[in-house]
Design an enzyme around this catalytic site. Sequence first.
Site, PDB file in Angstrom:
ATOM      1  N   HIS A  89       1.182   5.363  -2.265  1.00  0.00           N
ATOM      2  CA  HIS A  89       0.577   6.294  -3.242  1.00  0.00           C
ATOM      3  C   HIS A  89       1.711   7.041  -3.926  1.00  0.00           C
ATOM      4  O   HIS A  89       2.260   7.985  -3.349  1.00  0.00           O
ATOM      5  CB  HIS A  89      -0.313   7.330  -2.541  1.00  0.00           C
ATOM      6  N   HIS A 102     -11.905   4.297  -2.087  1.00  0.00           N
ATOM      7  CA  HIS A 102     -11.146   5.176  -1.194  1.00  0.00           C
ATOM      8  C   HIS A 102     -11.451   4.934   0.284  1.00  0.00           C
ATOM      9  O   HIS A 102     -10.549   4.638   1.059  1.00  0.00           O
ATOM     10  CB  HIS A 102     -11.345   6.658  -1.553  1.00  0.00           C
ATOM     11  N   SER A 157     -18.385  11.274  -3.603  1.00  0.00           N
ATOM     12  CA  SER A 157     -19.414  11.332  -2.565  1.00  0.00           C
ATOM     13  C   SER A 157     -20.751  11.817  -3.117  1.00  0.00           C
ATOM     14  O   SER A 157     -21.758  11.784  -2.417  1.00  0.00           O
ATOM     15  CB  SER A 157     -18.939  12.256  -1.441  1.00  0.00           C
ATOM     16  N   ASP A 198       2.331   3.403   3.042  1.00  0.00           N
ATOM     17  CA  ASP A 198       1.454   4.492   2.611  1.00  0.00           C
ATOM     18  C   ASP A 198       2.289   5.438   1.742  1.00  0.00           C
ATOM     19  O   ASP A 198       3.413   5.096   1.367  1.00  0.00           O
ATOM     20  CB  ASP A 198       0.808   5.207   3.811  1.00  0.00           C
ATOM     21  N   GLU A 206      -8.100   3.743  -7.927  1.00  0.00           N
ATOM     22  CA  GLU A 206      -8.936   4.093  -6.773  1.00  0.00           C
ATOM     23  C   GLU A 206     -10.193   4.862  -7.193  1.00  0.00           C
ATOM     24  O   GLU A 206     -10.121   5.816  -7.962  1.00  0.00           O
ATOM     25  CB  GLU A 206      -8.128   4.938  -5.797  1.00  0.00           C
ATOM     26  N   HIS A 217      -9.299   2.033   2.239  1.00  0.00           N
ATOM     27  CA  HIS A 217      -8.919   2.593   3.544  1.00  0.00           C
ATOM     28  C   HIS A 217     -10.096   2.376   4.494  1.00  0.00           C
ATOM     29  O   HIS A 217     -11.247   2.502   4.087  1.00  0.00           O
ATOM     30  CB  HIS A 217      -8.654   4.094   3.432  1.00  0.00           C
ATOM     31  N   HIS A 254       0.834  -1.219   0.000  1.00  0.00           N
ATOM     32  CA  HIS A 254       0.000   0.000   0.000  1.00  0.00           C
ATOM     33  C   HIS A 254       0.860   1.257   0.000  1.00  0.00           C
ATOM     34  O   HIS A 254       1.463   1.621   1.020  1.00  0.00           O
ATOM     35  CB  HIS A 254      -0.934   0.002   1.221  1.00  0.00           C
ATOM     36  N   GLU A 306      -9.234   4.721   9.750  1.00  0.00           N
ATOM     37  CA  GLU A 306      -7.882   5.213   9.972  1.00  0.00           C
ATOM     38  C   GLU A 306      -7.829   6.095  11.228  1.00  0.00           C
ATOM     39  O   GLU A 306      -6.995   5.892  12.094  1.00  0.00           O
ATOM     40  CB  GLU A 306      -7.461   6.005   8.719  1.00  0.00           C
TER      41      GLU A 306
HETATM   42 ZN    ZN Z   1      -3.341   5.144   1.693  1.00  0.00          ZN
END
Ligand code: ZN
Length: 410
Positions: free
Chosen positions: A68, A184, A150, A313, A146, A211, A66, A214
């Site tokens: 980005h 996401h 919304s 990450d 990804e 995710h 994982h 978190e």
């Molecule tokens: Zn991440």
Amino acid sequence: MNTLLADVILTMDPSRPIARNGAIVFDENIEEITDDQAAIAEWKTKTTVIEGGKNSIALPGLINAHTHLEFSLAAAELNYGSFIAWLASVIEKRETLVKGLTKELIDAVLEDTLRGGTTTIGAISSYGFDLESLAFAKQRVVYFNELIGSNAGAADRIFSAFLERLAKSDEYRSDRFQSAIAIHSPYSVAPTLVRKAIALSQSRNAPLSTHFLESKGERKWLESGSGEFKPFFERVFKLNAPFCSAKEFLSFFADTKTIFTHCANADDEELDAIKEIGGAIAHCPVSNRLLGCGLLSLEKLKNREIPYLVATDGLSSNYSLNLFGELRSALFMHEGLDLPLLARDLLRSVTDSAAKVLNLNAGRLASGYAADIISFRLPSEARDDALLPLQAILRAPSAMDNIFINGERV
Ligand SMILES: [Zn+2]
């Protein structure tokens, strides 16, 4: 055919974890791991011999499940210490971060992680800006397109743009590059989109990534629509209530092989549900520390036999993508756990466990597995077998002596 000689081979194969004064015989795949000196002498006569050197240690190439790479530019300008302050700073600086991103920069970051021993990258891609670099990377790549969105009213438009990105990445499929889907988070993707993405991922028989829980703020928002997410979401996304609870979100994933990233604020019931789903957890301890998210309990995962994968990450919430460095941080952060056993589990999490979760025939030095191999030299002889994983994590240099992917020196 090649023969790599090493003083110690950490195989990550539970049936034979360590070979001393051994040899790894391989072409694309591993032919044999042996410590039989007569057999080694025989192999040496008919293969290309690579000497690992004095006090050398060989192990499977590491898998960072994982990260980005589109945030390769993030440096000192982001806010740390609180998740919501960090998120606000990412959104505020987004333009500069993305505008300054170049293929050369991503290539350089990839090269750096490769030298540090990471031979497989699980890349979460939000925009597709990293596709060109990753499609032609030396590393093995699982490319997670990804999905984020919304606005349920715009679901069709969002999903067709997502499908376009996915199709583009599918064009690069090869024995080293596979494309996959990421969702996401429960707070940023409308359930109608979540369901569509899960159904599509199931039909592709590929790993899915999301995710999940978190931060404490995320937990509070999903539970009661309150807390620090509320004013932020009202202002930025025009949302005044969460889409679903954390438990509802999990229920969408039944029978779907999923990597839930972070889970630092998941409760016992949610962990039970992840176990039920057959999910795995990507654990990014440095990122969680920098964003004030708390520490995932590895003991709770162990009790439930949920596989976990240590990962870095992105550079927006870390200072390095070096996976050995991340393992060292994990060693020191999980200070309540038995040190040699923790080191063994951490190393397994970025090799054998990660390969299984990502559907890769790698992560283990055993006959028939892909020859993804790294080696380096310890400063002196490590005699105690039980301490070898710990010594490997502590002493790994920033550049490996030997790196092979699919049997090819890189
Ligand atoms: Zn991440």
